[in-house]
Design a protein around this motif. Sequence first.
Motif, short mmCIF file in Angstrom:
data_model
loop_
_atom_site.label_atom_id
_atom_site.label_comp_id
_atom_site.label_asym_id
_atom_site.label_seq_id
_atom_site.Cartn_x
_atom_site.Cartn_y
_atom_site.Cartn_z
N ALA A 168 -28.81 60.63 -35.48
CA ALA A 168 -28.25 61.62 -34.56
C ALA A 168 -29.14 62.86 -34.47
N VAL A 169 -29.64 63.33 -35.62
CA VAL A 169 -30.51 64.50 -35.64
C VAL A 169 -31.81 64.23 -34.89
N THR A 170 -32.40 63.08 -35.11
CA THR A 170 -33.66 62.73 -34.45
C THR A 170 -33.50 62.67 -32.94
N LEU A 171 -32.40 62.05 -32.48
CA LEU A 171 -32.16 61.95 -31.04
C LEU A 171 -31.97 63.33 -30.42
N LEU A 172 -31.22 64.19 -31.10
CA LEU A 172 -30.96 65.52 -30.54
C LEU A 172 -32.22 66.36 -30.46
#
Length: 322
Positions: free
Chosen positions: A252-256
């Motif tokens: 989730a962090v990488t995508l954001l």
Amino acid sequence: MSMGILEDKNLSLVHEFVLLGFSDRPYQSVCLFVVFLIIYTVSVLGNIGIVYLVCSNKIFHTPMYFFLSNLSFIDVIYASDIAPKMLVGLYFNKTSISYLSCAVQLFIFCALGSTECILFAVMAYDRYVAICNPLNYNLIMQQKMCLRLMIGAYSTGLFHSLIETCCTFHLSFCESNVLHHFVCDFPPLLSISCTDTTINEIVLLIFSSSLTVPSIVVILGSYVSIFITILKLTTREGRQKAYSTCISHMIAVTLLYSTVLYVYLTPKSPSSRDNVNMATVFYTVVLPMLNPLIYSLRNKDIKLAIKRSFQTVTSSRIPLTP
């Protein structure tokens, strides 16, 4: 020449803005409307479902799920700030947005986006304490501590958004009201202002950096420590369990951050406008739908709770035989 946020009077003659995000694709409007309607519906149902599961099951009354439920709550409001207006524009071909509505949309958009960045750092810190200092986890991550972290995240996000939104709408818009975007955002608004935006751009850079850089540092520092701790584990089961508690958050962090950094660091040009718009669509509309899927599909407890909820609903609909 007076700088943007130092104007004595707001000489804005604009009463509404025109959003041209998808107007150059009228032949795709029906298809885009259906796709985004499905995405928005799944996003709302999925995130509300996560909040319901966390609130209604005592097994989820832990810091990790408390932060996850707040992430879902933010994503519901975040998507609802952007998607409905975009869907109306696609269906009715109505691309205008009033001056006040644009300001409100930008304020909510910035506040929740900023809060979510901080929340991801808080969630990374929570995983760091759980894996690297498990014996003191309950002592450190007490209910008061969790509430303080969340209040701090929301307060910082709201304050950051208030400053940025006030600075932006203190500018004058007297030459053009056309935004080559599907949402009211800082770069397109600054680009059409007829006053000097130098100070606004500096303030935007300083405030954004002071929020995102510490969050990224906390996230990276937490996961470096986590990986070092995981490598020291002797059992394979222990490593897999530690990985499973972090991998969803890492995705989730990488995508954001990958999409946000792309949007705000890409040099602004007509050729890159479409790519920037699509990247913005991803982190404002698509990502709120993906977050509950990312966290639920890799979480056995959530999948079991969903299964039990469906079984309860279906059994309650079966009529009792006399």
